[in-house]
Design an enzyme around this catalytic site. Structure first.
Site, PDB file in Angstrom:
ATOM      1  N   ARG A  85     -14.089 -14.886   1.510  1.00  0.00           N
ATOM      2  CA  ARG A  85     -14.290 -13.563   0.933  1.00  0.00           C
ATOM      3  C   ARG A  85     -14.389 -12.490   2.007  1.00  0.00           C
ATOM      4  O   ARG A  85     -14.212 -11.315   1.744  1.00  0.00           O
ATOM      5  CB  ARG A  85     -15.550 -13.569   0.044  1.00  0.00           C
ATOM      6  CG  ARG A  85     -15.782 -12.290  -0.725  1.00  0.00           C
ATOM      7  CD  ARG A  85     -16.611 -12.531  -2.000  1.00  0.00           C
ATOM      8  NE  ARG A  85     -17.788 -13.344  -1.783  1.00  0.00           N
ATOM      9  CZ  ARG A  85     -18.973 -12.880  -1.353  1.00  0.00           C
ATOM     10  NH1 ARG A  85     -19.112 -11.603  -1.069  1.00  0.00           N
ATOM     11  NH2 ARG A  85     -19.997 -13.701  -1.215  1.00  0.00           N
ATOM     12  N   TYR A 139       0.278   6.760 -11.633  1.00  0.00           N
ATOM     13  CA  TYR A 139       0.361   5.540 -12.429  1.00  0.00           C
ATOM     14  C   TYR A 139      -0.714   5.600 -13.515  1.00  0.00           C
ATOM     15  O   TYR A 139      -1.841   6.021 -13.269  1.00  0.00           O
ATOM     16  CB  TYR A 139       0.175   4.331 -11.524  1.00  0.00           C
ATOM     17  CG  TYR A 139      -0.046   3.022 -12.245  1.00  0.00           C
ATOM     18  CD1 TYR A 139       0.845   2.584 -13.218  1.00  0.00           C
ATOM     19  CD2 TYR A 139      -1.152   2.230 -11.946  1.00  0.00           C
ATOM     20  CE1 TYR A 139       0.634   1.389 -13.889  1.00  0.00           C
ATOM     21  CE2 TYR A 139      -1.365   1.035 -12.600  1.00  0.00           C
ATOM     22  CZ  TYR A 139      -0.464   0.613 -13.572  1.00  0.00           C
ATOM     23  OH  TYR A 139      -0.676  -0.567 -14.228  1.00  0.00           O
ATOM     24  N   ASP A 204      -0.142   7.413  -2.683  1.00  0.00           N
ATOM     25  CA  ASP A 204       0.395   6.175  -3.253  1.00  0.00           C
ATOM     26  C   ASP A 204       1.868   6.109  -2.881  1.00  0.00           C
ATOM     27  O   ASP A 204       2.690   6.908  -3.342  1.00  0.00           O
ATOM     28  CB  ASP A 204       0.212   6.181  -4.774  1.00  0.00           C
ATOM     29  CG  ASP A 204       0.567   4.844  -5.409  1.00  0.00           C
ATOM     30  OD1 ASP A 204       1.476   4.156  -4.884  1.00  0.00           O
ATOM     31  OD2 ASP A 204      -0.029   4.490  -6.443  1.00  0.00           O
ATOM     32  N   LYS A 229       4.736  -4.784  -6.315  1.00  0.00           N
ATOM     33  CA  LYS A 229       6.049  -4.199  -6.558  1.00  0.00           C
ATOM     34  C   LYS A 229       7.012  -4.523  -5.406  1.00  0.00           C
ATOM     35  O   LYS A 229       7.367  -5.674  -5.203  1.00  0.00           O
ATOM     36  CB  LYS A 229       5.908  -2.704  -6.792  1.00  0.00           C
ATOM     37  CG  LYS A 229       4.793  -2.326  -7.789  1.00  0.00           C
ATOM     38  CD  LYS A 229       4.896  -3.021  -9.134  1.00  0.00           C
ATOM     39  CE  LYS A 229       4.005  -2.421 -10.205  1.00  0.00           C
ATOM     40  NZ  LYS A 229       2.553  -2.553 -10.002  1.00  0.00           N
TER      41      LYS A 229
END
Length: 424
Positions: A85, A139, A204, A229
């Site tokens: 983690r 988005y 972004d 993406k």
């Protein structure tokens, strides 16, 4: 070589990748080699996948000191990994490579793009800076996260010219997406960064990728990617990443450790592999997308075409017929959410990706009810056009109870225009 030794060497190698070089390498070269520079010295060609969740340490005093150091600054611990983690060698390779492609000091990867954005907002909120200035469209889920205040943030929506006036003493972030999802609207990142003053600009860059633009060079402090993406590029991995300076990266690592939004090592491996072909894929798909945009702009069945000035593999267009019938009519093209894969995808933003945004605000941001978003893949342009042509032929006029018109009124049939110039 045993797996523990391999992972330790890989991790140490990754930490030296950012060292200054006598000559900057071209983007295509970096895409292939960044994050892999130490492999030949280990007698390896493909990067190893380290799936360990924990790592042995026989010196608990030294381990305590390393954990204390991480808690203080969020800097990556020296030496072998500690716990999955906190960090992972395979994921670190991807982070190193993406940072280099974006021209940033560091990058921090997360389980998804939304997890990455969440970490940024939490990092700013932890400093008492909960106010965000943002430009639509974004988005749809990014829009919702800001608007709903799910993380205790407050958002002021504005156009690029209004950013400076929207800033407040508690503004922690300015967020833009360029080209924007789904209209492909572009903003002048350099001008926006200037308007931000000392407030960090988050850009972004999912649609453009570092192949088409590097926001850091234009003044952005943070660059966000839904790595799902184009960075992955094959529709088989979820991930998110923020490229930034090392100071902010330390904060993001601490948020990631505390919240657990870590990227799985196998996903890190797939994303690193995806970066190797990113320039080739983006340029090939962009050439096809530009040709499809040209044909759509000349088609009397199309009311408007959106294609960005910087190019890219995304095309948006508004139809005169029923957009839902176009979705139902494609056969080669896949009707599905997401984008950036090797195959071409189409979706209706008002029904899916931006459905969560208030309808009036959605339309006000240019996301009309006739808009379709096309993510162009690597198929032959003639095959794609033949599929679109058949689907458009099958999309008759909108009748009562059908799709909404461009002004949002259900049942309106919009007259078919003549030839259209591509819009940006």
């Amino acid at each position: 070589m045993d797996s523990t030794a391999a992972s330790t060497h890989a991790y140490d190698g990754v930490r030296t990748y950012g060292a200054p070089r006598a000559r900057a390498r071209a983007l295509a070269t970096e895409a292939v080699h960044a994050g892999r520079d130490d492999l030949a010295g280990q007698g390896l060609h493909a990067p190893p996948i380290d799936l360990s969740t924990t790592y042995p340490s026989y010196d608990s005093r030294a381990e305590a000191a390393r954990i204390d150091a991480f808690a203080a600054t969020g800097a990556e611990p020296d030496g072998p990994p500690v716990y999955g983690r906190l960090g992972n060698p395979t994921v670190a390779r991807f982070e190193t490579a993406l940072a280099r492609l974006e021209g940033a000091e560091s990058a921090v990867a997360f389980a998804s793009g939304m997890a990455a954005l969440t970490a940024v907002l939490l990092a700013r909120a932890s400093a008492g800076l909960r106010h965000v200035v943002a430009v639509r469209p974004l988005y749809g889920c990014s829009d919702h996260l800001l608007t709903a205040g799910l993380l205790g943030s407050e958002v002021t929506w504005t156009d690029p010219a209004g950013i400076a006036d929207a800033l407040r003493p508690d503004t922690g972030l300015v967020m833009v997406e360029s080209p924007a999802n789904p209209t492909l609207a572009e903003v002048d990142l350099r001008a926006v960064a200037h308007a931000c003053g000392s407030v960090p600009l988050l850009a972004d860059n999912t649609f453009a990728t570092p192949v088409l633009q590097r926001p850091v060079e234009q003044g952005a402090r943070l660059v966000l990617h839904s790595a799902t993406k184009y960075l992955g590029g094959h529709g088989d991995v979820l991930g998110g990443v923020v490229a930034c300076d090392e100071e902010f990266a330390g904060q993001l690592r601490q948020i990631r450790f505390a919240t657990g939004g870590v990227l799985h090592p196998l996903a890190g491996y797939l994303l690193l592999r995806g970066l190797a072909t990113l320039p080739v894929r983006v340029r090939a798909a962009s050439a096809t997308a530009a040709e499809l945009a040209r044909r759509l702009a000349a088609d009397p069945r199309i009311a408007r075409v959106h294609y960005p000035r910087i190019g890219g593999a995304m095309v948006a267009f508004e139809v005169d017929g029923d957009p839902h019938e176009v979705i139902a009519g494609v056969r080669l093209i896949t009707p599905a959410v997401s984008l950036g894969s090797v195959d071409t995808l189409i979706q209706h933003p008002a029904s899916i990706s931006h459905r969560i945004v208030d309808a009036a605000e959605r339309r006000g941001a240019g996301v009309s009810d006739r808009l379709l978003r096309l993510s162009v893949g690597l198929e032959d342009v003639e095959d794609l056009w033949a599929d679109l042509d058949r689907a458009l032929d099958g999309a008759g006029p909108v009748h009562d109870g059908g799709a909404e018109g461009r002004d949002g009124q259900a049942g309106e049939t919009v007259p078919r225009p003549g030839r259209n110039a591509a819009a940006v």
